[in-house]
Write a protein that holds these residues in place. Structure first.
Motif, PDB file in Angstrom:
ATOM      1  N   LEU A 229      51.116  80.791  73.267  1.00  0.00           N
ATOM      2  CA  LEU A 229      49.847  81.434  73.593  1.00  0.00           C
ATOM      3  C   LEU A 229      48.768  80.962  72.635  1.00  0.00           C
ATOM      4  CD1 LEU A 229      48.166  83.606  75.120  1.00  0.00           C
ATOM      5  CD2 LEU A 229      48.938  85.243  73.370  1.00  0.00           C
ATOM      6  N   THR A 230      47.642  80.548  73.183  1.00  0.00           N
ATOM      7  CA  THR A 230      46.488  80.114  72.389  1.00  0.00           C
ATOM      8  C   THR A 230      45.281  80.949  72.775  1.00  0.00           C
ATOM      9  OG1 THR A 230      47.315  77.829  72.337  1.00  0.00           O
ATOM     10  CG2 THR A 230      45.018  78.183  71.738  1.00  0.00           C
ATOM     11  N   LEU A 231      44.607  81.516  71.777  1.00  0.00           N
ATOM     12  CA  LEU A 231      43.371  82.263  71.971  1.00  0.00           C
ATOM     13  C   LEU A 231      42.279  81.595  71.152  1.00  0.00           C
ATOM     14  CD1 LEU A 231      44.693  85.935  71.602  1.00  0.00           C
ATOM     15  CD2 LEU A 231      44.277  84.680  73.720  1.00  0.00           C
ATOM     16  N   GLY A 232      41.099  81.452  71.735  1.00  0.00           N
ATOM     17  CA  GLY A 232      40.052  80.779  70.984  1.00  0.00           C
ATOM     18  C   GLY A 232      38.668  81.076  71.507  1.00  0.00           C
ATOM     19  N   SER A 233      37.686  80.672  70.712  1.00  0.00           N
ATOM     20  CA  SER A 233      36.287  80.860  71.073  1.00  0.00           C
ATOM     21  C   SER A 233      35.476  79.673  70.566  1.00  0.00           C
ATOM     22  CB  SER A 233      35.738  82.159  70.462  1.00  0.00           C
ATOM     23  OG  SER A 233      34.365  82.324  70.793  1.00  0.00           O
ATOM     24  N   HIS A 234      34.482  79.282  71.374  1.00  0.00           N
ATOM     25  CA  HIS A 234      33.532  78.239  70.984  1.00  0.00           C
ATOM     26  C   HIS A 234      32.139  78.838  70.996  1.00  0.00           C
ATOM     27  CE1 HIS A 234      31.832  74.210  70.567  1.00  0.00           C
ATOM     28  NE2 HIS A 234      30.944  74.570  71.483  1.00  0.00           N
ATOM     29  N   LEU A 235      31.443  78.715  69.875  1.00  0.00           N
ATOM     30  CA  LEU A 235      30.087  79.246  69.726  1.00  0.00           C
ATOM     31  C   LEU A 235      29.125  78.083  69.525  1.00  0.00           C
ATOM     32  CD1 LEU A 235      30.922  82.117  67.207  1.00  0.00           C
ATOM     33  CD2 LEU A 235      30.934  82.221  69.699  1.00  0.00           C
ATOM     34  N   ASN A 236      27.986  78.137  70.206  1.00  0.00           N
ATOM     35  CA  ASN A 236      27.040  77.030  70.123  1.00  0.00           C
ATOM     36  C   ASN A 236      25.620  77.579  70.022  1.00  0.00           C
ATOM     37  OD1 ASN A 236      25.256  74.743  71.056  1.00  0.00           O
ATOM     38  ND2 ASN A 236      27.235  73.734  71.142  1.00  0.00           N
ATOM     39  N   TYR A 237      24.896  77.088  69.008  1.00  0.00           N
ATOM     40  CA  TYR A 237      23.503  77.498  68.789  1.00  0.00           C
ATOM     41  C   TYR A 237      22.633  76.255  68.720  1.00  0.00           C
ATOM     42  CZ  TYR A 237      19.301  79.276  66.477  1.00  0.00           C
ATOM     43  OH  TYR A 237      17.996  79.574  66.161  1.00  0.00           O
ATOM     44  N   LYS A 238      21.506  76.283  69.435  1.00  0.00           N
ATOM     45  CA  LYS A 238      20.594  75.147  69.436  1.00  0.00           C
ATOM     46  C   LYS A 238      19.167  75.658  69.551  1.00  0.00           C
ATOM     47  CE  LYS A 238      19.299  70.787  69.877  1.00  0.00           C
ATOM     48  NZ  LYS A 238      19.418  69.803  68.786  1.00  0.00           N
ATOM     49  N   LYS A 239      18.354  75.345  68.555  1.00  0.00           N
ATOM     50  CA  LYS A 239      16.951  75.722  68.595  1.00  0.00           C
ATOM     51  C   LYS A 239      16.134  74.698  67.831  1.00  0.00           C
ATOM     52  CE  LYS A 239      13.867  79.677  68.262  1.00  0.00           C
ATOM     53  NZ  LYS A 239      13.752  81.127  67.961  1.00  0.00           N
ATOM     54  N   GLY A 240      15.177  74.114  68.522  1.00  0.00           N
ATOM     55  CA  GLY A 240      14.365  73.088  67.890  1.00  0.00           C
ATOM     56  C   GLY A 240      15.202  71.875  67.524  1.00  0.00           C
ATOM     57  N   SER A 241      15.099  71.453  66.294  1.00  0.00           N
ATOM     58  CA  SER A 241      15.821  70.265  65.814  1.00  0.00           C
ATOM     59  C   SER A 241      17.177  70.601  65.225  1.00  0.00           C
ATOM     60  CB  SER A 241      14.977  69.533  64.759  1.00  0.00           C
ATOM     61  OG  SER A 241      13.744  69.089  65.305  1.00  0.00           O
ATOM     62  N   PHE A 242      17.503  71.892  65.146  1.00  0.00           N
ATOM     63  CA  PHE A 242      18.740  72.306  64.478  1.00  0.00           C
ATOM     64  C   PHE A 242      19.773  72.780  65.485  1.00  0.00           C
ATOM     65  CE2 PHE A 242      21.328  75.698  62.586  1.00  0.00           C
ATOM     66  CZ  PHE A 242      21.933  74.987  61.571  1.00  0.00           C
ATOM     67  N   GLY A 243      21.033  72.438  65.223  1.00  0.00           N
ATOM     68  CA  GLY A 243      22.126  72.899  66.062  1.00  0.00           C
ATOM     69  C   GLY A 243      23.346  73.240  65.232  1.00  0.00           C
ATOM     70  N   ALA A 244      24.143  74.167  65.729  1.00  0.00           N
ATOM     71  CA  ALA A 244      25.391  74.542  65.060  1.00  0.00           C
ATOM     72  C   ALA A 244      26.426  74.892  66.123  1.00  0.00           C
ATOM     73  CB  ALA A 244      25.181  75.725  64.121  1.00  0.00           C
ATOM     74  N   ALA A 245      27.664  74.453  65.891  1.00  0.00           N
ATOM     75  CA  ALA A 245      28.754  74.736  66.817  1.00  0.00           C
ATOM     76  C   ALA A 245      29.996  75.094  66.013  1.00  0.00           C
ATOM     77  CB  ALA A 245      29.032  73.547  67.726  1.00  0.00           C
ATOM     78  N   ALA A 246      30.734  76.099  66.484  1.00  0.00           N
ATOM     79  CA  ALA A 246      31.928  76.560  65.769  1.00  0.00           C
ATOM     80  C   ALA A 246      33.079  76.733  66.737  1.00  0.00           C
ATOM     81  CB  ALA A 246      31.652  77.866  65.040  1.00  0.00           C
ATOM     82  N   ASN A 247      34.290  76.436  66.254  1.00  0.00           N
ATOM     83  CA  ASN A 247      35.530  76.669  66.994  1.00  0.00           C
ATOM     84  C   ASN A 247      36.441  77.579  66.183  1.00  0.00           C
ATOM     85  OD1 ASN A 247      35.269  75.098  69.412  1.00  0.00           O
ATOM     86  ND2 ASN A 247      35.501  73.249  68.176  1.00  0.00           N
ATOM     87  N   VAL A 248      37.042  78.547  66.849  1.00  0.00           N
ATOM     88  CA  VAL A 248      38.030  79.427  66.218  1.00  0.00           C
ATOM     89  C   VAL A 248      39.192  79.573  67.186  1.00  0.00           C
ATOM     90  CG1 VAL A 248      38.503  81.691  65.240  1.00  0.00           C
ATOM     91  CG2 VAL A 248      36.222  80.694  65.004  1.00  0.00           C
ATOM     92  N   PHE A 249      40.401  79.141  66.784  1.00  0.00           N
ATOM     93  CA  PHE A 249      41.582  79.228  67.637  1.00  0.00           C
ATOM     94  C   PHE A 249      42.767  79.756  66.829  1.00  0.00           C
ATOM     95  CE2 PHE A 249      39.144  75.991  69.891  1.00  0.00           C
ATOM     96  CZ  PHE A 249      39.336  76.338  71.223  1.00  0.00           C
ATOM     97  N   ILE A 250      43.639  80.509  67.499  1.00  0.00           N
ATOM     98  CA  ILE A 250      44.904  80.930  66.901  1.00  0.00           C
ATOM     99  C   ILE A 250      46.006  80.685  67.927  1.00  0.00           C
ATOM    100  CG2 ILE A 250      43.912  82.629  65.334  1.00  0.00           C
ATOM    101  CD1 ILE A 250      44.670  84.797  67.363  1.00  0.00           C
ATOM    102  N   GLN A 251      47.249  80.520  67.446  1.00  0.00           N
ATOM    103  CA  GLN A 251      48.396  80.258  68.308  1.00  0.00           C
ATOM    104  C   GLN A 251      49.594  81.064  67.849  1.00  0.00           C
ATOM    105  OE1 GLN A 251      49.171  76.017  68.318  1.00  0.00           O
ATOM    106  NE2 GLN A 251      48.109  75.703  70.263  1.00  0.00           N
ATOM    107  N   SER A 252      50.406  81.480  68.824  1.00  0.00           N
ATOM    108  CA  SER A 252      51.685  82.120  68.520  1.00  0.00           C
ATOM    109  C   SER A 252      52.607  81.952  69.712  1.00  0.00           C
ATOM    110  CB  SER A 252      51.494  83.606  68.187  1.00  0.00           C
ATOM    111  OG  SER A 252      51.026  84.310  69.330  1.00  0.00           O
ATOM    112  N   GLY A 253      53.876  82.078  69.464  1.00  0.00           N
ATOM    113  CA  GLY A 253      54.862  81.927  70.530  1.00  0.00           C
ATOM    114  C   GLY A 253      55.992  81.027  70.090  1.00  0.00           C
ATOM    115  N   THR A 254      56.406  80.134  70.978  1.00  0.00           N
ATOM    116  CA  THR A 254      57.501  79.212  70.702  1.00  0.00           C
ATOM    117  C   THR A 254      57.029  77.790  70.895  1.00  0.00           C
ATOM    118  OG1 THR A 254      59.091  80.848  71.500  1.00  0.00           O
ATOM    119  CG2 THR A 254      59.878  78.604  71.251  1.00  0.00           C
ATOM    120  N   PHE A 255      57.342  76.931  69.934  1.00  0.00           N
ATOM    121  CA  PHE A 255      56.962  75.525  69.998  1.00  0.00           C
ATOM    122  C   PHE A 255      57.641  74.864  71.187  1.00  0.00           C
ATOM    123  CE2 PHE A 255      56.108  71.472  67.563  1.00  0.00           C
ATOM    124  CZ  PHE A 255      54.754  71.712  67.426  1.00  0.00           C
ATOM    125  N   PHE A 256      57.101  73.727  71.618  1.00  0.00           N
ATOM    126  CA  PHE A 256      57.598  73.101  72.845  1.00  0.00           C
ATOM    127  C   PHE A 256      59.050  72.645  72.739  1.00  0.00           C
ATOM    128  CE2 PHE A 256      55.658  69.742  70.326  1.00  0.00           C
ATOM    129  CZ  PHE A 256      56.597  68.724  70.357  1.00  0.00           C
TER     130      PHE A 256
END
Length: 432
Positions: A229-256
């Motif tokens: 199981l993978t849970l995650g979020s992507h956040l993106n901010y853009k205004k004018g000449s500046f931008g920021a992007a973030a990723n946050v993910f976690i995993q649990s369960g059984t490996f392949f």
């Protein structure tokens, strides 16, 4: 009489095209590569590799009022792989890359069925892997919803193999025997939810993915599945000449592999961008991917960005998470980049990345090295040319990680490539 039948068919097709859109396009993409350390450290005694391959695609789409249909066929041609005058494709690379239908259900709802590309946000977990000539696709059913600035996709997949006679496995005795259990990309089942909301300068998405691999007993028979199981979020901010992007993910369960529990696995990323002028864009970022602390054999904390376009991240030389670096020491990646606009259709992209392990190697070392990536792009009328060069300066930890001593490794670890991209538009009835 035959002429009358032909006229009737022509009239029917004409009426259909009046109320629908048909597109036919393609892609011709040859790429030459010089490899002297790509993905792993090359020994000094080994010769560099050089090869040319070509992706050839033909895409057809049909859009009507209540449905869409899309078909993409492709072949991957390695120059010189086929013996002369032998009328076969020696690597069996001809394939249907996409084949799907999307049905409109009303009130913002639709369903998309068949072989399709999954590409979300910055492609960190789901991506089309377009750099690889073969690309990546999924066979699944998707329920889609879209209203204003909100979208939601729910995907369901169940993969099955064929029996020895080439027929589908309708019986229960062998049902589920599909794909080897040691391949992280060939899952048995998958369910996912993706939702995204956009505002004026900000967007946020949520991704929840559960995929399962087939387990096999000592006799090679199917024996249940194991899930990750993978849970995650992507956040993106853009205004004018500046931008920021973030990723946050976690995993649990059984490996392949079916025998290792995943606990506490995570990925954290932050990228900042700034448009200094009309001809210069700057970027800087950091990414931390958890690794295995190696305290037990049946548990790991290593995160796996399973279906992402991983070539886009952690250096273009693909030393990490591109067919390698799975369930190991993880990664700590600090990088800075600059994109220079050269003329009307030219650009030069430069990036410097410093790598270390999120966990230590057995020796206690974790410094892995520094990579420099350069990509020059030049557009022309109807086609584009890309040329790239990458150079790795390995640290002591990279030699240990890749299993080669510094004395035996080549003094130069580099990679160069050139790619031509042509995308012809054969037909578009909307423009007629």
């Amino acid at each position: 009489m035959k002429k009358q039948y032909g006229l009737v068919i022509l009239v029917i097709l004409s009426v259909q095209l009046i109320n629908a859109q048909f597109t036919l396009d393609g892609q011709f993409r040859p790429r030459a590569e010089y490899r002297n350390g790509f993905q792993t450290l090359i020994p000094d005694a080994a010769d560099p590799g050089f090869a040319i391959n070509t992706r050839a695609r033909l895409n057809a789409g049909f859009t009507a009022e209540t449905f869409k249909v899309y078909l993409s066929i492709q072949d991957l041609l390695v120059w010189g792989e086929n013996p002369q005058i032998i009328p076969v494709d020696s690597n069996n690379s001809f394939a249907i890359f996409e084949a799907w239908a999307e049905l409109q259900l009303g009130s913002g709802w639709s369903t998309k069925l068949g072989r399709q590309v999954l590409s979300y946000d910055d492609q960190r977990f789901f991506g089309g892997l377009d750099w690889a000539q073969q690309g990546r696709n999924h066979d699944l059913a998707m329920i889609k919803y879209k209203k204003d600035s909100f979208i939601m996709d729910i995907g369901l997949a169940f993969n099955q193999d064929l029996d020895d006679n080439g027929g589908p496995l309708f019986g229960f005795q062998n049902q589920g025997t599909t794909y080897p259990a040691n391949n992280p990309f060939q899952y048995k089942t998958m369910q996912y939810l993706y939702a995204k909301q956009k505002w004026e300068s900000f967007s946020a998405s949520l991704l929840a993915v559960n995929y399962a691999h087939q387990n096999f007993d000592a006799n090679g028979e199917a024996d249940g599945v194991n899930s990750l199981l993978t849970l995650g979020s992507h956040l993106n901010y853009k205004k004018g000449s500046f931008g920021a992007a973030a990723n946050v993910f976690i995993q649990s369960g059984t490996f392949f592999n079916g025998s290792t529990d995943v606990k506490g696995a995570f990925l954290l990323g932050l990228d900042l961008s700034y448009k200094a002028s009309s001809k210069l864009g700057l970027g800087a970022g950091i990414e931390i991917i958890s690794g295995d602390d190696a305290d037990t054999n049946d548990k790991t904390e290593a995160f796996l960005p399973t279906f992402g376009t991983n070539h886009k991240f952690n250096g273009f030389m693909d030393y990490f998470y591109v067919g390698n670096h799975v369930n190991t020491i993880g990664l700590f990646d600090i990088h800075a980049s600059a994109n220079f606009k050269l003329g009307k259709k030219g650009s030069l992209f430069a990036k410097v990345l410093n790598f270390s392990g999120q966990q230590d190697l057995p020796s206690g070392e974790n410094a892995l090295g520094t990579e420099i990536d350069l990509v020059y792009t030049q557009g022309f009328k109807g086609f584009a040319l890309k040329i790239g060069y990458s150079h790795l300066f390995p640290a002591d930890g990279m030699y240990e990680l890749k299993g080669i001593t510094e004395e035996l490794a080549s003094d130069t670890q580099n990679w160069a490539w050139a790619m031509l991209i042509i995308k012809p538009k054969f037909l578009n009835t909307a423009n007629n």
